[in-house]
Design a protein around this motif. Structure first.
Motif, PDB file in Angstrom:
ATOM      1  N   ARG A 124     -13.804  -3.174   8.778  1.00 18.82           N
ATOM      2  CA  ARG A 124     -13.221  -2.127   9.629  1.00 18.82           C
ATOM      3  C   ARG A 124     -11.989  -1.536   8.970  1.00 18.82           C
ATOM      4  O   ARG A 124     -11.781  -0.313   8.987  1.00 18.82           O
ATOM      5  N   ASN A 125     -11.166  -2.381   8.397  1.00 21.80           N
ATOM      6  CA  ASN A 125      -9.945  -1.900   7.764  1.00 21.80           C
ATOM      7  C   ASN A 125     -10.268  -0.985   6.580  1.00 21.80           C
ATOM      8  O   ASN A 125      -9.611   0.041   6.376  1.00 21.80           O
ATOM      9  N   HIS A 126     -11.288  -1.343   5.798  1.00 19.34           N
ATOM     10  CA  HIS A 126     -11.701  -0.486   4.687  1.00 19.34           C
ATOM     11  C   HIS A 126     -12.153   0.874   5.214  1.00 19.34           C
ATOM     12  O   HIS A 126     -11.834   1.917   4.628  1.00 19.34           O
ATOM     13  N   ALA A 127     -12.900   0.858   6.303  1.00 18.65           N
ATOM     14  CA  ALA A 127     -13.377   2.107   6.897  1.00 18.65           C
ATOM     15  C   ALA A 127     -12.200   2.949   7.405  1.00 18.65           C
ATOM     16  O   ALA A 127     -12.179   4.180   7.234  1.00 18.65           O
ATOM     17  N   ASP A 128     -11.216   2.298   8.036  1.00 17.07           N
ATOM     18  CA  ASP A 128     -10.027   3.011   8.525  1.00 17.07           C
ATOM     19  C   ASP A 128      -9.303   3.714   7.385  1.00 17.07           C
ATOM     20  O   ASP A 128      -8.945   4.896   7.472  1.00 17.07           O
ATOM     21  N   VAL A 129      -9.069   2.973   6.302  1.00 15.92           N
ATOM     22  CA  VAL A 129      -8.342   3.516   5.158  1.00 15.92           C
ATOM     23  C   VAL A 129      -9.106   4.696   4.561  1.00 15.92           C
ATOM     24  O   VAL A 129      -8.516   5.732   4.223  1.00 15.92           O
ATOM     25  N   MET A 130     -10.424   4.551   4.448  1.00 13.90           N
ATOM     26  CA  MET A 130     -11.225   5.628   3.884  1.00 13.90           C
ATOM     27  C   MET A 130     -11.170   6.882   4.757  1.00 13.90           C
ATOM     28  O   MET A 130     -11.110   8.006   4.240  1.00 13.90           O
ATOM     29  N   TYR A 131     -11.193   6.700   6.066  1.00 12.75           N
ATOM     30  CA  TYR A 131     -11.121   7.859   6.952  1.00 12.75           C
ATOM     31  C   TYR A 131      -9.814   8.629   6.728  1.00 12.75           C
ATOM     32  O   TYR A 131      -9.819   9.868   6.604  1.00 12.75           O
ATOM     33  N   TYR A 132      -8.703   7.908   6.656  1.00 12.37           N
ATOM     34  CA  TYR A 132      -7.414   8.588   6.484  1.00 12.37           C
ATOM     35  C   TYR A 132      -7.246   9.143   5.081  1.00 12.37           C
ATOM     36  O   TYR A 132      -6.590  10.171   4.892  1.00 12.37           O
ATOM     37  N   TYR A 133      -7.826   8.474   4.086  1.00 15.21           N
ATOM     38  CA  TYR A 133      -7.838   9.053   2.749  1.00 15.21           C
ATOM     39  C   TYR A 133      -8.592  10.388   2.756  1.00 15.21           C
ATOM     40  O   TYR A 133      -8.135  11.383   2.186  1.00 15.21           O
ATOM     41  N   ASN A 134      -9.748  10.413   3.386  1.00 10.48           N
ATOM     42  CA  ASN A 134     -10.539  11.641   3.440  1.00 10.48           C
ATOM     43  C   ASN A 134      -9.797  12.762   4.150  1.00 10.48           C
ATOM     44  O   ASN A 134      -9.974  13.942   3.827  1.00 10.48           O
ATOM     45  N   SER A 135      -8.954  12.399   5.129  1.00  9.25           N
ATOM     46  CA  SER A 135      -8.174  13.413   5.834  1.00  9.25           C
ATOM     47  C   SER A 135      -7.087  14.006   4.939  1.00  9.25           C
ATOM     48  O   SER A 135      -6.433  14.975   5.309  1.00  9.25           O
ATOM     49  N   CYS A 136      -6.909  13.390   3.763  1.00 10.76           N
ATOM     50  CA  CYS A 136      -5.923  13.885   2.792  1.00 10.76           C
ATOM     51  C   CYS A 136      -6.615  14.400   1.526  1.00 10.76           C
ATOM     52  O   CYS A 136      -6.001  14.481   0.465  1.00 10.76           O
ATOM     53  N   ASN A 137      -7.904  14.684   1.659  1.00 16.51           N
ATOM     54  CA  ASN A 137      -8.677  15.264   0.561  1.00 16.51           C
ATOM     55  C   ASN A 137      -8.836  14.306  -0.617  1.00 16.51           C
ATOM     56  O   ASN A 137      -8.877  14.718  -1.771  1.00 16.51           O
ATOM     57  N   PHE A 138      -8.908  13.009  -0.315  1.00 18.79           N
ATOM     58  CA  PHE A 138      -9.173  12.007  -1.350  1.00 18.79           C
ATOM     59  C   PHE A 138     -10.441  11.255  -0.987  1.00 18.79           C
ATOM     60  O   PHE A 138     -10.663  10.900   0.168  1.00 18.79           O
ATOM     61  N   LYS A 139     -11.291  11.024  -1.983  1.00 20.15           N
ATOM     62  CA  LYS A 139     -12.492  10.238  -1.735  1.00 20.15           C
ATOM     63  C   LYS A 139     -12.584   9.104  -2.749  1.00 20.15           C
ATOM     64  O   LYS A 139     -12.022   9.186  -3.861  1.00 20.15           O
ATOM     65  N   ILE A 140     -13.262   8.049  -2.356  1.00 17.20           N
ATOM     66  CA  ILE A 140     -13.431   6.890  -3.210  1.00 17.20           C
ATOM     67  C   ILE A 140     -14.015   7.308  -4.561  1.00 17.20           C
ATOM     68  O   ILE A 140     -14.999   8.053  -4.630  1.00 17.20           O
ATOM     69  N   GLY A 141     -13.398   6.827  -5.634  1.00 13.87           N
ATOM     70  CA  GLY A 141     -13.840   7.170  -6.990  1.00 13.87           C
ATOM     71  C   GLY A 141     -12.863   8.065  -7.709  1.00 13.87           C
ATOM     72  O   GLY A 141     -12.774   8.052  -8.944  1.00 13.87           O
ATOM     73  N   ASN A 142     -12.097   8.845  -6.954  1.00 18.60           N
ATOM     74  CA  ASN A 142     -11.076   9.686  -7.573  1.00 18.60           C
ATOM     75  C   ASN A 142      -9.890   8.848  -8.026  1.00 18.60           C
ATOM     76  O   ASN A 142      -9.709   7.712  -7.607  1.00 18.60           O
ATOM     77  N   ARG A 143      -9.064   9.438  -8.846  1.00 19.39           N
ATOM     78  CA  ARG A 143      -7.916   8.733  -9.422  1.00 19.39           C
ATOM     79  C   ARG A 143      -6.858   8.475  -8.354  1.00 19.39           C
ATOM     80  O   ARG A 143      -6.443   9.385  -7.626  1.00 19.39           O
ATOM     81  N   LEU A 144      -6.412   7.212  -8.256  1.00 24.29           N
ATOM     82  CA  LEU A 144      -5.384   6.831  -7.295  1.00 24.29           C
ATOM     83  C   LEU A 144      -4.245   6.134  -8.030  1.00 24.29           C
ATOM     84  O   LEU A 144      -4.458   5.141  -8.729  1.00 24.29           O
ATOM     85  N   TYR A 145      -3.042   6.662  -7.883  1.00 20.56           N
ATOM     86  CA  TYR A 145      -1.838   6.024  -8.429  1.00 20.56           C
ATOM     87  C   TYR A 145      -1.136   5.274  -7.300  1.00 20.56           C
ATOM     88  O   TYR A 145      -0.819   5.860  -6.265  1.00 20.56           O
ATOM     89  N   GLU A 146      -0.907   3.986  -7.502  1.00 19.98           N
ATOM     90  CA  GLU A 146      -0.225   3.159  -6.512  1.00 19.98           C
ATOM     91  C   GLU A 146       1.143   2.754  -7.054  1.00 19.98           C
ATOM     92  O   GLU A 146       1.229   2.005  -8.036  1.00 19.98           O
ATOM     93  N   LEU A 147       2.199   3.254  -6.418  1.00 21.38           N
ATOM     94  CA  LEU A 147       3.572   2.965  -6.849  1.00 21.38           C
ATOM     95  C   LEU A 147       4.130   1.856  -5.976  1.00 21.38           C
ATOM     96  O   LEU A 147       4.413   2.051  -4.789  1.00 21.38           O
ATOM     97  N   GLU A 148       4.273   0.676  -6.563  1.00 22.06           N
ATOM     98  CA  GLU A 148       4.734  -0.481  -5.807  1.00 22.06           C
ATOM     99  C   GLU A 148       5.329  -1.491  -6.771  1.00 22.06           C
ATOM    100  O   GLU A 148       5.383  -1.269  -7.988  1.00 22.06           O
ATOM    101  N   VAL A 149       5.777  -2.610  -6.249  1.00 20.43           N
ATOM    102  CA  VAL A 149       6.249  -3.715  -7.081  1.00 20.43           C
ATOM    103  C   VAL A 149       5.039  -4.590  -7.383  1.00 20.43           C
ATOM    104  O   VAL A 149       4.535  -5.291  -6.504  1.00 20.43           O
ATOM    105  N   TRP A 150       4.570  -4.533  -8.610  1.00 22.26           N
ATOM    106  CA  TRP A 150       3.351  -5.252  -8.975  1.00 22.26           C
ATOM    107  C   TRP A 150       3.685  -6.524  -9.747  1.00 22.26           C
ATOM    108  O   TRP A 150       4.426  -6.498 -10.717  1.00 22.26           O
ATOM    109  N   ARG A 151       3.134  -7.626  -9.282  1.00 24.66           N
ATOM    110  CA  ARG A 151       3.301  -8.927  -9.915  1.00 24.66           C
ATOM    111  C   ARG A 151       1.939  -9.603 -10.030  1.00 24.66           C
ATOM    112  O   ARG A 151       0.935  -9.085  -9.572  1.00 24.66           O
TER     113      ARG A 151
END
Length: 438
Positions: A124-151
């Motif tokens: 369900r959470n994956h589906a939620d995230v995908m819905y809101y991504y699509n509302s921002c003109n992003f679809k799975i497979g496109n380039r995504l930059y994640e800016l965070e503290v990565w360890r």
């Protein structure tokens, strides 16, 4: 781009081979959020609520005393500490010891907190995230930059990152050189339809860098910027849009709960609430009464899909103000952040953190960082990390603060070399060391 289309196709093919769980949830989420007040949507969510309450009272020790209750309002409002102190009582006997997923967060307080989620909740959470991504003109497979503290504990491997087309950019120390590296990375990436997701404070530093250096680039191939985890102020939103010609939106979610609300391309100022997966309430600061539209209150969430650890009427610790759209659907028009960081004027009235942010906009070219701290009923400290050796606007800043907080406000300016982030990488710009509300 062929590879991106292949990634998109492969994602849905893999989901189909595994039973099509995400697709089924995505279809339902889309159906509900297109018309949350429709009879169909209300029937579906009512069924989910009934199933959750029945499951919780029958399979958990904590909710067993509420057996027979059929309304969410019949259940107690709980906080993080209640779950921590009664952890095993929240675990469902059906799911305990099964192949659940552990989700954790340090939170803005730095106190570790984790929950278990069952597989359907994850779908369900994956589906939620995908819905809101699509509302921002992003679809799975496109380039995504994640800016965070990565360890090591949260960073993806090179193969997974390539397969998912994700670039995890570390923002632990976002210096000018590091920002320049990031901008060059965007310029040399020829993929179209890119999306940036990350901490609001990181995007603010990038906005300041662009403004100071008068840099403009409207051809980076970016569809949207989504800020999460922290308050997105108007300066960051407007400055990035001016210099990059990109819509900048804010997301409200949490690791332990999921995707709660987000601004979209069709709603750039208001947060569209995820009524498909959560029951949302806005309650008064000092009682469990519902507040009226236009009033600030506590965000209280009931997760309709976590059956491993049912969470009913969970006080997130955050504050929001809501309104009703033309169809009578609740949406947030402002999210203030945590109750613990609410600030007050010298007479004890709540002052929006937005008021504080606006005090510093005119000085951004002089500042590297700032932090506003309420130390007492009438005492306030402002920490400044400045670019040069001199800040010639002390009297102006103090007078501006007093205009909203009171002429009897006692304001101290402290100059520092660094304002360190929390362990999560988030930065608290507004802090209350004097708690009027417990």
């Amino acid at each position: 781009m062929f590879l991106n289309s292949l990634r998109h196709f492969s994602f849905w093919l893999l989901d189909t081979l595994k039973g099509g769980h995400v697709k089924k949830h995505y279809t339902e989420v889309t159906s509900i959020l297109k018309a949350p007040n429709s009879k169909n949507a209300e029937a579906i969510t009512s069924k989910h609520i009934g199933s959750l309450l029945k499951h919780a009272t029958e399979t958990t020790a904590f909710y067993k005393p509420y057996t027979g209750k059929t309304k969410i309002e019949d259940f107690p409002v709980i906080r993080k500490t209640v779950i921590q102190q009664n952890f095993e009582q929240f675990e469902s006997s059906i799911h305990r010891g099964k192949n659940n997923y552990k989700v954790s967060t340090s939170g803005s307080t730095g106190v570790p907190f984790f929950l278990f989620q069952n597989a359907q909740k994850r779908h369900r959470n994956h589906a939620d995230v995908m819905y809101y991504y699509n509302s921002c003109n992003f679809k799975i497979g496109n380039r995504l930059y994640e800016l965070e503290v990565w360890r090591d504990h949260n960073k993806k491997g090179k193969l997974i990152s390539w397969l998912q087309n994700v670039c995890q950019f570390d923002i632990s120390r976002l210096t000018d050189n590091r920002i320049e590296t990031f901008l060059n990375l965007l310029k040399t990436d020829n993929q179209k339809g890119k999306t940036l997701l990350g901490f609001a404070s990181a995007f603010e530093l990038i906005a300041q860098y662009l403004e100071r250096n008068n840099l403009n680039d409207h051809n980076l191939g970016i569809n949207c910027i989504i800020a999460n985890s922290e308050y997105l102020n108007a300066y960051t939103k407007n400055t990035l849009n001016k210099h990059l010609d990109i819509p900048v939106l804010s997301r409200y979610s949490s690791e332990e709960i999921g995707m709660i609300a987000q601004q979209t391309l069709s709603s750039t100022e208001s947060f569209k609430v995820n009524h498909a997966s959560y029951h949302l309430e806005i309650l008064a600061m000092d009682s469990d009464n519902h507040v009226a539209p236009g009033e600030f209150g506590r965000i209280v969430v009931t997760d309709l899909f976590n059956y491993a650890m049912p969470i009913i009427r969970y006080d997130t610790g955050d504050i929001a103000r809501y309104k009703l759209d033309d169809d009578g659907v609740m949406e947030f028009d402002q999210i203030e952040g945590r109750k613990m960081d609410l600030i007050y004027d010298t007479k004890g009235n709540i002052i929006s953190s937005f008021v504080v942010y606006t005090k510093f906009y005119k000085y951004y070219k002089l500042l590297q960082q700032y932090q506003f701290i309420q130390q007492g009923q009438k005492s306030y400290e402002i920490k400044l990390n400045i670019h040069d050796d001199d800040f010639p606007f002390e009297k102006d800043l103090i007078a501006d603060i007093k205009s909203d907080f009171g002429d009897d406000a006692e304001i101290t300016l402290t100059y520092v070399d660094e304002i360190p982030p929390l362990s999560s990488g988030k930065r608290r710009k507004v802090v209350n060391n004097y708690k009027l509300l417990n």
